[in-house]
Enzyme design. Sequence first.
Site, mmCIF file in Angstrom:
data_model
loop_
_atom_site.group_PDB
_atom_site.id
_atom_site.type_symbol
_atom_site.label_atom_id
_atom_site.label_comp_id
_atom_site.label_asym_id
_atom_site.label_seq_id
_atom_site.Cartn_x
_atom_site.Cartn_y
_atom_site.Cartn_z
ATOM 1 N N ASP A 16 0.867 -1.178 0.000
ATOM 2 C CA ASP A 16 0.000 0.000 0.000
ATOM 3 C C ASP A 16 0.905 1.230 0.000
ATOM 4 O OD1 ASP A 16 -3.228 0.377 1.312
ATOM 5 O OD2 ASP A 16 -1.949 2.085 0.835
ATOM 6 N N ILE A 52 1.397 0.260 -6.583
ATOM 7 C CA ILE A 52 1.288 -0.790 -7.602
ATOM 8 C C ILE A 52 1.807 -0.308 -8.960
ATOM 9 C CG2 ILE A 52 -0.573 -2.144 -6.567
ATOM 10 C CD1 ILE A 52 -2.535 -0.596 -8.444
ATOM 11 N N TYR A 109 -13.706 6.113 -14.273
ATOM 12 C CA TYR A 109 -13.520 5.107 -13.220
ATOM 13 C C TYR A 109 -14.112 3.758 -13.641
ATOM 14 C CZ TYR A 109 -14.013 2.686 -8.747
ATOM 15 O OH TYR A 109 -13.961 1.748 -7.746
ATOM 16 N N LYS A 126 -12.160 0.096 -14.225
ATOM 17 C CA LYS A 126 -12.489 -1.121 -13.482
ATOM 18 C C LYS A 126 -12.896 -2.246 -14.443
ATOM 19 C CE LYS A 126 -11.468 -0.409 -9.280
ATOM 20 N NZ LYS A 126 -10.654 -1.361 -8.508
ATOM 21 N N VAL A 179 -19.691 -0.281 -1.296
ATOM 22 C CA VAL A 179 -19.327 -0.837 0.007
ATOM 23 C C VAL A 179 -19.177 0.298 1.031
ATOM 24 C CG1 VAL A 179 -17.641 -2.261 1.227
ATOM 25 C CG2 VAL A 179 -18.172 -2.739 -1.171
HETATM 26 C C1 UD1 Z 1 -19.192 4.237 -7.420
HETATM 27 C C2 UD1 Z 1 -19.525 2.778 -7.670
HETATM 28 C C3 UD1 Z 1 -19.029 1.932 -6.522
HETATM 29 C C4 UD1 Z 1 -17.560 2.213 -6.289
HETATM 30 C C5 UD1 Z 1 -17.353 3.685 -6.013
HETATM 31 C C6 UD1 Z 1 -15.875 3.989 -5.851
HETATM 32 C C7 UD1 Z 1 -21.640 2.819 -8.876
HETATM 33 C C8 UD1 Z 1 -23.074 2.462 -8.801
HETATM 34 N N1 UD1 Z 1 -20.956 2.591 -7.769
HETATM 35 O O1 UD1 Z 1 -19.952 4.653 -6.355
HETATM 36 O O2 UD1 Z 1 -19.216 0.558 -6.813
HETATM 37 O O3 UD1 Z 1 -17.125 1.474 -5.194
HETATM 38 O O4 UD1 Z 1 -17.844 4.433 -7.106
HETATM 39 O O5 UD1 Z 1 -15.644 5.287 -5.506
HETATM 40 O O6 UD1 Z 1 -21.126 3.251 -9.890
HETATM 41 N N2 UD1 Z 1 -23.478 11.823 -3.114
HETATM 42 C C9 UD1 Z 1 -24.182 12.834 -2.462
HETATM 43 N N3 UD1 Z 1 -23.520 13.555 -1.507
HETATM 44 C C10 UD1 Z 1 -22.215 13.324 -1.156
HETATM 45 C C11 UD1 Z 1 -21.522 12.293 -1.831
HETATM 46 C C12 UD1 Z 1 -22.182 11.568 -2.806
HETATM 47 O O7 UD1 Z 1 -25.345 13.072 -2.741
HETATM 48 O O8 UD1 Z 1 -21.693 14.016 -0.282
HETATM 49 C C13 UD1 Z 1 -24.206 11.012 -4.099
HETATM 50 C C14 UD1 Z 1 -23.479 10.844 -5.409
HETATM 51 O O9 UD1 Z 1 -23.745 11.919 -6.274
HETATM 52 C C15 UD1 Z 1 -24.083 9.523 -5.896
HETATM 53 C C16 UD1 Z 1 -24.344 8.740 -4.594
HETATM 54 O O10 UD1 Z 1 -24.351 9.717 -3.561
HETATM 55 O O11 UD1 Z 1 -25.304 9.729 -6.543
HETATM 56 C C17 UD1 Z 1 -23.284 7.711 -4.279
HETATM 57 O O12 UD1 Z 1 -22.005 8.324 -4.438
HETATM 58 P P1 UD1 Z 1 -20.648 7.632 -3.961
HETATM 59 O O13 UD1 Z 1 -20.760 7.197 -2.554
HETATM 60 O O14 UD1 Z 1 -19.516 8.512 -4.352
HETATM 61 O O15 UD1 Z 1 -20.614 6.291 -4.783
HETATM 62 P P2 UD1 Z 1 -20.855 5.958 -6.344
HETATM 63 O O16 UD1 Z 1 -20.291 6.997 -7.218
HETATM 64 O O17 UD1 Z 1 -22.258 5.493 -6.527
#
Ligand code: UD1
Length: 316
Positions: A31, A55, A142, A146, A172
Site C-alpha cells: 500500500d 502498484i 472510473y 475497473k 461498500v
Molecule cells: C461508485 C460505484 C461503486 C464504487 C465507487 C468507488 C456505482 C453504482 N458505484 O460509487 O461501486 O465502489 O464508485 O468510488 O457506480 N453523493 C451525495 N452527496 C455526497 C456524496 C455523494 O449526494 O456528499 C451522491 C453521489 O452523487 C451519488 C451517490 O451519492 O449519486 C453515491 O455516491 P458515492 O458514494 O460517491 O458512490 P458511487 O459513485 O455510486
Amino acid sequence: MRYLVTGGAGFIGSNTVDELVRRGHSVVVLDDLSAGKEENLADVRGKITFMKASITDLEAVRRAVHEADYVLHLAARTSVPRSVKDPLETNRVNIDGTLNVLVAARDAKVKRIVFAASSSAYGETPTLPKVETMQPAPISPYGVTKYVGELYAQVFGRCYGIENVCLRYFNVFGPRQDPSSPYSGVLSKFITCCLDDTQPTVFGDGEQSRDFTYVDNAVQANLLACEAPGVSGKVFNVGTGARYTLNQTLQLLGQIAGKPLDAKYDPPREGDIRDSQADITLGRKLLAYDPQVHFEEGLRRTFAWYRAAQPKPAEK
Ligand code: UD1
C-alpha cells in the site's frame, strides 16, 4: 496460505486483512498510503508484513508477491468524480497498476488473483437488478478502468493460465471508510455530518438508489473468491440485492441518531448513475456468498463506529 493484499491499508483491504489474520493466514500488505492508513492495520501490527509502495512500481509489486499463494488486488484510485476530474491519474493507477500486479502474479505463479471490480461497469443500463450477463457500459473513466481490469484479468487467464476472479462491489460502506475527502463514499459523509452537526449535501434530488453493501459482506466474498473451486475467469456481483435511495438513507440515519438530518440539495454529479442494485444469484450459487449484514444493521454498526472514533470535543 500466504496472501498478498494490495491496498491492504485501505478501507476494504484492512478489513479483509483482519479476517485473514484471524484465520491464521500469512499476509503481505502492499500500500502506498495514498488513501490507506497505517492505523487501519493497528490490530494486526507485528502479525503481517507491510510494504509501502505503489502498484505502479512493478519491481515493488514483484517483491511483494514473492511466494504468495493468493493475490487480493484491491489497490485503486477510487471515486467516480475524481476520475472525471483526472482520468489520466485514475488510468495510471487502475489500469497500468493492475497490469503490473497481473504480470508480477503471473511470474510468481500464484494460485489465483482476485480483482476488486466495480458495479460502475454496468453504467446506465436500465435493467434492475444488474446481472453479470449484461453487457457492461460504463459512463465514467472510473467505470472504464475497473472494467478494463476485469478484461485484463480474464485475458491473463487465457494467455498465461493464471486463475482469476473479478468481484463487482456495489457501494461498500462501513468502519474505516475515510470520510474526509471530497471523493469519499456518500454514507461516510452523511454519518460524519450527522455527528458533527454539519449539513449533508445531496447531489441531485436524492432519489438515486444504491445497493449499499456492508464491508463484512465484501470481506466474505473476497475470501470465498480465493477458495471456491471451478470459478476462474468468472465475474461476480458483490452486493446485497436491495437498494435504498439517498433520501431513505438520510431518514434512517435520522432515526439512528435520534435527530432529523436536514440536507441541502445541489445539482447532480457528472458521471453519476441513477440506480444500482445487484443480482447476487451467481455468487450465492458458485461462491456460497451469503451476505450476513443487511443494510440497516450495517448502517447502525457504521454509525456506532464513527461515533466511537470521533475525537472528543477537548481533542479537536
Ligand atoms: C461508485 C460505484 C461503486 C464504487 C465507487 C468507488 C456505482 C453504482 N458505484 O460509487 O461501486 O465502489 O464508485 O468510488 O457506480 N453523493 C451525495 N452527496 C455526497 C456524496 C455523494 O449526494 O456528499 C451522491 C453521489 O452523487 C451519488 C451517490 O451519492 O449519486 C453515491 O455516491 P458515492 O458514494 O460517491 O458512490 P458511487 O459513485 O455510486
